[in-house]
Structures are given as structure tokens and as C-alpha cells.
Motif scaffolding. Structure first.
Motif, PDB file in Angstrom:
ATOM      1  N   ARG A 157       0.860  -1.192   0.000  1.00 30.29           N
ATOM      2  CA  ARG A 157       0.000   0.000   0.000  1.00 30.29           C
ATOM      3  C   ARG A 157       0.889   1.233   0.000  1.00 30.29           C
ATOM      4  N   ILE A 158       0.588   2.144  -0.932  1.00 32.42           N
ATOM      5  CA  ILE A 158       1.392   3.372  -1.078  1.00 32.42           C
ATOM      6  C   ILE A 158       0.449   4.566  -1.014  1.00 32.42           C
ATOM      7  N   LYS A 159       0.782   5.539  -0.178  1.00 33.22           N
ATOM      8  CA  LYS A 159      -0.048   6.729   0.004  1.00 33.22           C
ATOM      9  C   LYS A 159       0.321   7.764  -1.045  1.00 33.22           C
ATOM     10  N   LEU A 160      -0.646   8.091  -1.891  1.00 39.25           N
ATOM     11  CA  LEU A 160      -0.476   9.152  -2.879  1.00 39.25           C
ATOM     12  C   LEU A 160      -1.000  10.463  -2.298  1.00 39.25           C
ATOM     13  N   ASP A 161      -1.180  11.469  -3.159  1.00 39.64           N
ATOM     14  CA  ASP A 161      -1.579  12.782  -2.641  1.00 39.64           C
ATOM     15  C   ASP A 161      -2.956  12.737  -1.993  1.00 39.64           C
ATOM     16  N   ASN A 162      -3.949  12.209  -2.677  1.00 38.65           N
ATOM     17  CA  ASN A 162      -5.301  12.171  -2.131  1.00 38.65           C
ATOM     18  C   ASN A 162      -5.931  10.795  -2.258  1.00 38.65           C
ATOM     19  N   LYS A 163      -5.102   9.782  -2.327  1.00 37.77           N
ATOM     20  CA  LYS A 163      -5.612   8.422  -2.463  1.00 37.77           C
ATOM     21  C   LYS A 163      -4.550   7.422  -1.995  1.00 37.77           C
ATOM     22  N   ILE A 164      -4.941   6.165  -1.918  1.00 37.87           N
ATOM     23  CA  ILE A 164      -4.020   5.088  -1.526  1.00 37.87           C
ATOM     24  C   ILE A 164      -4.059   4.027  -2.612  1.00 37.87           C
ATOM     25  N   LEU A 165      -2.872   3.684  -3.117  1.00 36.67           N
ATOM     26  CA  LEU A 165      -2.730   2.647  -4.125  1.00 36.67           C
ATOM     27  C   LEU A 165      -2.449   1.322  -3.422  1.00 36.67           C
ATOM     28  N   ARG A 166      -3.324   0.352  -3.658  1.00 41.67           N
ATOM     29  CA  ARG A 166      -3.171  -0.970  -3.061  1.00 41.67           C
ATOM     30  C   ARG A 166      -2.784  -1.953  -4.168  1.00 41.67           C
ATOM     31  N   VAL A 167      -1.665  -2.670  -3.966  1.00 45.89           N
ATOM     32  CA  VAL A 167      -1.120  -3.572  -4.976  1.00 45.89           C
ATOM     33  C   VAL A 167      -0.978  -4.962  -4.360  1.00 45.89           C
ATOM     34  N   LEU A 168      -1.470  -5.960  -5.091  1.00 42.55           N
ATOM     35  CA  LEU A 168      -1.274  -7.367  -4.724  1.00 42.55           C
ATOM     36  C   LEU A 168      -0.481  -8.037  -5.824  1.00 42.55           C
ATOM     37  N   THR A 169       0.606  -8.658  -5.453  1.00 42.75           N
ATOM     38  CA  THR A 169       1.460  -9.344  -6.426  1.00 42.75           C
ATOM     39  C   THR A 169       1.830 -10.727  -5.906  1.00 42.75           C
ATOM     40  N   LYS A 170       2.122 -11.599  -6.798  1.00 46.43           N
ATOM     41  CA  LYS A 170       2.540 -12.942  -6.397  1.00 46.43           C
ATOM     42  C   LYS A 170       3.907 -12.893  -5.719  1.00 46.43           C
ATOM     43  N   ARG A 171       4.059 -13.739  -4.731  1.00 49.42           N
ATOM     44  CA  ARG A 171       5.343 -13.781  -4.021  1.00 49.42           C
ATOM     45  C   ARG A 171       6.483 -14.171  -4.959  1.00 49.42           C
ATOM     46  N   SER A 172       6.189 -15.029  -5.919  1.00 42.58           N
ATOM     47  CA  SER A 172       7.245 -15.459  -6.846  1.00 42.58           C
ATOM     48  C   SER A 172       7.745 -14.333  -7.722  1.00 42.58           C
ATOM     49  N   GLN A 173       6.978 -13.208  -7.863  1.00 49.00           N
ATOM     50  CA  GLN A 173       7.424 -12.072  -8.664  1.00 49.00           C
ATOM     51  C   GLN A 173       8.429 -11.209  -7.913  1.00 49.00           C
ATOM     52  N   THR A 174       8.445 -11.334  -6.584  1.00 44.91           N
ATOM     53  CA  THR A 174       9.324 -10.482  -5.776  1.00 44.91           C
ATOM     54  C   THR A 174      10.409 -11.253  -5.028  1.00 44.91           C
ATOM     55  N   TYR A 175      10.357 -12.579  -5.111  1.00 50.13           N
ATOM     56  CA  TYR A 175      11.183 -13.381  -4.195  1.00 50.13           C
ATOM     57  C   TYR A 175      11.632 -14.642  -4.908  1.00 50.13           C
ATOM     58  N   ALA A 176      12.900 -15.012  -4.737  1.00 49.15           N
ATOM     59  CA  ALA A 176      13.432 -16.235  -5.343  1.00 49.15           C
ATOM     60  C   ALA A 176      12.913 -17.427  -4.555  1.00 49.15           C
ATOM     61  N   SER A 177      11.725 -17.901  -4.907  1.00 47.26           N
ATOM     62  CA  SER A 177      11.039 -18.908  -4.107  1.00 47.26           C
ATOM     63  C   SER A 177      11.476 -20.332  -4.403  1.00 47.26           C
ATOM     64  N   ASN A 178      12.279 -20.554  -5.441  1.00 48.31           N
ATOM     65  CA  ASN A 178      12.689 -21.919  -5.783  1.00 48.31           C
ATOM     66  C   ASN A 178      14.053 -22.283  -5.221  1.00 48.31           C
ATOM     67  N   THR A 179      14.548 -21.503  -4.282  1.00 48.09           N
ATOM     68  CA  THR A 179      15.874 -21.775  -3.724  1.00 48.09           C
ATOM     69  C   THR A 179      15.891 -23.062  -2.913  1.00 48.09           C
ATOM     70  N   HIS A 180      14.748 -23.466  -2.370  1.00 47.30           N
ATOM     71  CA  HIS A 180      14.702 -24.683  -1.554  1.00 47.30           C
ATOM     72  C   HIS A 180      15.111 -25.913  -2.366  1.00 47.30           C
ATOM     73  N   ILE A 181      14.986 -25.835  -3.696  1.00 47.40           N
ATOM     74  CA  ILE A 181      15.389 -26.981  -4.510  1.00 47.40           C
ATOM     75  C   ILE A 181      16.882 -27.243  -4.340  1.00 47.40           C
ATOM     76  N   PHE A 182      17.665 -26.179  -4.274  1.00 47.40           N
ATOM     77  CA  PHE A 182      19.110 -26.334  -4.051  1.00 47.40           C
ATOM     78  C   PHE A 182      19.391 -26.985  -2.708  1.00 47.40           C
ATOM     79  N   ILE A 183      18.667 -26.546  -1.665  1.00 45.44           N
ATOM     80  CA  ILE A 183      18.867 -27.114  -0.331  1.00 45.44           C
ATOM     81  C   ILE A 183      18.475 -28.593  -0.320  1.00 45.44           C
ATOM     82  N   VAL A 184      17.341 -28.914  -0.977  1.00 46.37           N
ATOM     83  CA  VAL A 184      16.890 -30.305  -1.003  1.00 46.37           C
ATOM     84  C   VAL A 184      17.910 -31.197  -1.696  1.00 46.37           C
TER      85      VAL A 184
END
Length: 458
Positions: A157-184
């Protein structure tokens, strides 16, 4: 001024600390060769993989997460720029569609309001820190993020001048979620390697354990059956050396026994002639002393022969401690002496029966001869058999307690096991105990006399 002497003093002062650490490690680490060999394999593997994992997490995982978070942050910055630069309809349908179809972002624009209070940052959350830094650097506006509410989505959520922008994104778009394969893969391959190492180590350790059992059996006077060298070259050489050593010892014992048997036979022949001549001489009072001397010579000859043989020809069998002590109790009662015993643990023991009986009888007879009371305490555990003799006799001076085990040593000032004067009583007792893989030691008794302790492997 730092001198060599001062450095040496510092080394000496720091040495006890290191020694204590080493002693602590020795007490905690396993003592078996098999367990130590596994540690030699596992510890370097764990350390290496820990370093590799740390470097991977520090560089690859963090770098990929930074780039993904940066890409999402720039997409959000572009959406904000479009909203503020170009006119939009009241429901923002077009910008919502573009964000959904082209950027895979679910956005909504809410009326002016306040951001939720900051949430507690999760411990060990690399995404929370990196995403916050990227939003701060790229957008420069107040914001609120939630990286833990929904495991598959990240809310911004980001506060603009007279409004609030709410953004939902997949975790895989922001985070290297397949790293556990290396650990396994890393952990899985480690477990496979450890399993293979265990199989190979068991094959290498087994010949060493077999050699140890054979040596232990031979030390107890038993002949190990079906032992042959096997395993690695070094283990085979050790096994072959043990076999050669055992054969040399057995030959030496056989030669000594044969020689003493011959000497004993010749001397017995002479003593028999002496006895025959004395018998033919009739009942002459002048010959009574000579008869006694012949009897003493006969007893001394038997003692020498028994000491030299060491009862090595007897096989191991089962014996009950209660039966041994019951015979001693009858003997003490016959002589008017006090006797008591206690047995802790199993009553049945595996020893050479005649030799062990002679060992216990010799020590008990010694106490009966010089003391008025004897207490015996037997402790039979899984590994050791300990028999403690406590009497109230005159004892043996501490300085002479090792000397009395030497053959032909006589202790005229106090007491000696063999009253006939051969000086072999305690020597025979210790020889029997050591032939079982144990020992006989002397000490002070709480009754005021001598304490004799037999300790042999169970």
C-alpha cells in the motif's frame, strides 16, 4: 616492552584454558573408531555445505530477490506515474486492466485515508528488508507492506496525494522462491553419501573389531576360533602379526611346560626313592625330620610346576560364585573364624573354574591364616567381575605390596600367602587373574587389615 619471557608466561597462562577445552571435547566426543570415522566424514561435509549454502544465500538468493523486487517496484512506480500524469476515469478501469494484463499486478485505488500501522518485521525475512529498501529508493512515498499475511501474495500500500494505491502481487514475482530446490538436492546427496560411507566403514571396521575380540579372547586364555586376517592391507598385517605372536607364545608355553614336566618327573622319581628308603628304614625317630623335609620338597615341587603351567590348559566354563563362597564359609567355620559374603549381580560367571577356584581359595586361605574375620564382596556387572577381600589381620606394608607378587619373594616381617616358604602364593594368584585378562591388587581394608581386589573382565 614485550620480551620473550613475557610471551612465554602468557603462553603458559593460556595453556590451561586450552587444556580444559581439549579435555571437555574428549569427554563429549565418541571413543569408538567407527563413530570417530563417521565424524571425520560428516563434519567436513557439513562444514563445506554450510559454507556453500551461506555463500549461495548471500550472493545468488539475495541478488535474485533484489532484482525481482526492483522489477516489481519499478512497475509500481510506472503505474503511479501514469495515474498522476494522465487523466483517469473515476473507477480507474484502464489502469487496473493494464496492470492486470501486462504487469500481472492486482491493483485498486482507494479514497484518501491512513496507512495501517507497521507490522512487526519477521525474523530472517530477506524479502521484507529488500522490498522495503527498493520502495524507499524508487518511489519515495509512505508505504506499508505485508509479506507474511498470505503465503502466496505480497500486499503493498502506497499513500499518494489524495488516495491510496493498493497492490497485490505474487510472491514469486518479488522473491526467489525456488531456492529450496538447491537445499533439497544438497541435503539429499549428503544423506546418500553418508549412507554409502556407513556401508564402507562397517566393512572396514569389522575386521578390526574381529581382531580385537580375538586378542581379548587370547588374553583371557581362550583360543579364538576361525580367525583369519581380512580387510585392508594394514589390518591384514596386524592380524597376521597377531597370529604369529600367538603361535610363538603358545610354542614357548608348550616348551616350558614340557621341560618342567620332565624335570618334575625326574625329581618325583628321586623323591619316590627317598620315600621308599625311609619307609624301609622303619619307624625311626631320627628320620622324622627327613620325612618332613621330603614332604616339603614334594609341596614345593608341586607349587613350582603349578606356577610355571599357569593353568593354561583348562577350558573356560560356567561357575557359580555362591558355591565357591559356600565352600569357603564351611572352611572358615571349621577353623572357628568369621566369614561373610555378598553378591551383587549375576551369580554365574564364565571363567576357568579350577584356576579361579584356586585364585579365590588362596586369597581366602591367606586371610584365614593371618586374620580372624574375612568379608567378601562380589560385584558382577556387564563388563567386569570384582571380588573384594577385607580382613582384620596384620596386613602388608604399602612399600612391599608389589614385591609380594614377585616369584620367590618372602615377607617374613608380616605375612606371606605361602607358609611353606616357596614365595609363590601371591605370584600364582596374580598369574591366574592376569590369565583371565584381569589383575589382583592390594590395599588397606576398612577392617584394619589387608584388602585384596580381584578384577577380571566379565
Amino acid at each position: 616492552m614485550v620480551t620473550i619471557d613475557s610471551l612465554r608466561r602468557e603462553d603458559r597462562n593460556s595453556a590451561p584454558g586450552w587444556r580444559s577445552v581439549v579435555r571437555w571435547l574428549r569427554r563429549r566426543l565418541p571413543t569408538g573408531l567407527y563413530a570417530r570415522s563417521l565424524l571425520i566424514i560428516i563434519i567436513p561435509m557439513v562444514l563445506l555445505q554450510s559454507v556453500v549454502a551461506a555463500v549461495f544465500m548471500e550472493r545468488h538468493w539475495q541478488m535474485v530477490t533484489e532484482r525481482l523486487s526492483l522489477a516489481v517496484t519499478r512497475d509500481i512506480a510506472a503505474i503511479i506515474e501514469i495515474i498522476e500524469t494522465y487523466p483517469q476515469n473515476s473507477d480507474y478501469n484502464e489502469i487496473i486492466r493494464i496492470a492486470r494484463d501486462q504487469l500481472s499486478l492486482q491493483i485498486s485505488i482507494e479514497p484518501d485515508g491512513d496507512l495501517p500501522p507497521p507490522r512487526v518485521k519477521p525474523f530472517f525475512s530477506i524479502l521484507d528488508g529488500i522490498l522495503s529498501d527498493e520502495i524507499t529508493d524508487e518511489i519515495h512515498r509512505p508505504f506499508w507492506i505485508d509479506t507474511v499475511g498470505n503465503s502466496n501474495l505480497v500486499e503493498i500500500r502506497i499513500k499518494l496525494d489524495n488516495k491510496i494505491l493498493r497492490v497485490l502481487t505474487k510472491r514469486s514475482q518479488t522473491y526467489a522462491s525456488n531456492t529450496h530446490i538447491f537445499i533439497v538436492w544438497m541435503v539429499g546427496t549428503s544423506l546418500v553419501l553418508i549412507g554409502i560411507s556407513i556401508l564402507f566403514l562397517r566393512g572396514q571396521i569389522r575386521p578390526i573389531l574381529t581382531l580385537a575380540r580375538a586378542a581379548e579372547s587370547f588374553g583371557k586364555g581362550q583360543k579364538p576360533d576361525n580367525f583369519y586376517p581380512r580387510g585392508a592391507d594394514e589390518v591384514r598385517r596386524a592380524g597376521l602379526a597377531f597370529i604369529l605372536m600367538r603361535e610363538r607364545i603358545e610354542r614357548q608355553i608348550e616348551q616350558r611346560t614340557a621341560m618342567l614336566s620332565g624335570v618334575s618327573h625326574d625329581l618325583r622319581t628321586i623323591l619316590t626313592r627317598f620315600k621308599l628308603q625311609l619307609a624301609l628304614a622303619g619307624d625311626n625317630p631320627d628320620l622324622h625330620g627327613l620325612n618332613d623335609d621330603v614332604d616339603d620338597m614334594q609341596a614345593m615341587l608341586e607349587a613350582y610346576t603349578a606356577f610355571a603351567r599357569g593353568e593354561v590348559e583348562e577350558d573356560v566354563g560356567e561357575l557359580k560364585l555362591s558355591e565357591v563362597f559356600a565352600k569357603l564359609e564351611s572352611d572358615f567355620a571349621l577353623h572357628g573364624k568369621t566369614f561373610s559374603y555378598s553378591i551383587e549381580g549375576d551369580d554365574d560367571i564364565s571363567v576357568r573354574p579350577n584356576a579361579f577356584m584356586r585364585l579365590v581359595t588362596n586369597l581366602a586361605s591367606n586371610a584365614r591364616r593371618y586374620a580372624g574375620r574375612l568379608d567378601i564382596e562380589a560385584k558382577h556387572s556387564a563388563k567386569w567381575l570384582t571380588v573384594i577381600f577385607d580382613d582384620d589381620g596384620p596386613g602388608i606394608p604399602e612399600k612391599n605390596r608389589e614385591d609380594v607378587f614377585k616369584p620367590f619373594f618372602r615377607l617374613d616381617a608380616a605375612r606371606n600367602l605361602d607358609a611353606s616358604g616357596t614365595g609363590l602364593g601371591l605370584a600364582i594368584a596374580r598369574d591366574i587373574a592376569r590369565s583371565h585378562g584381569g589383575n589382583v591388587t592390594l590395599g588397606d581394608s576398612p577392617l584394619g587389615g589387608l584388602r585384596a581386589t580381584i578384577r577380571i573382565p566379565a
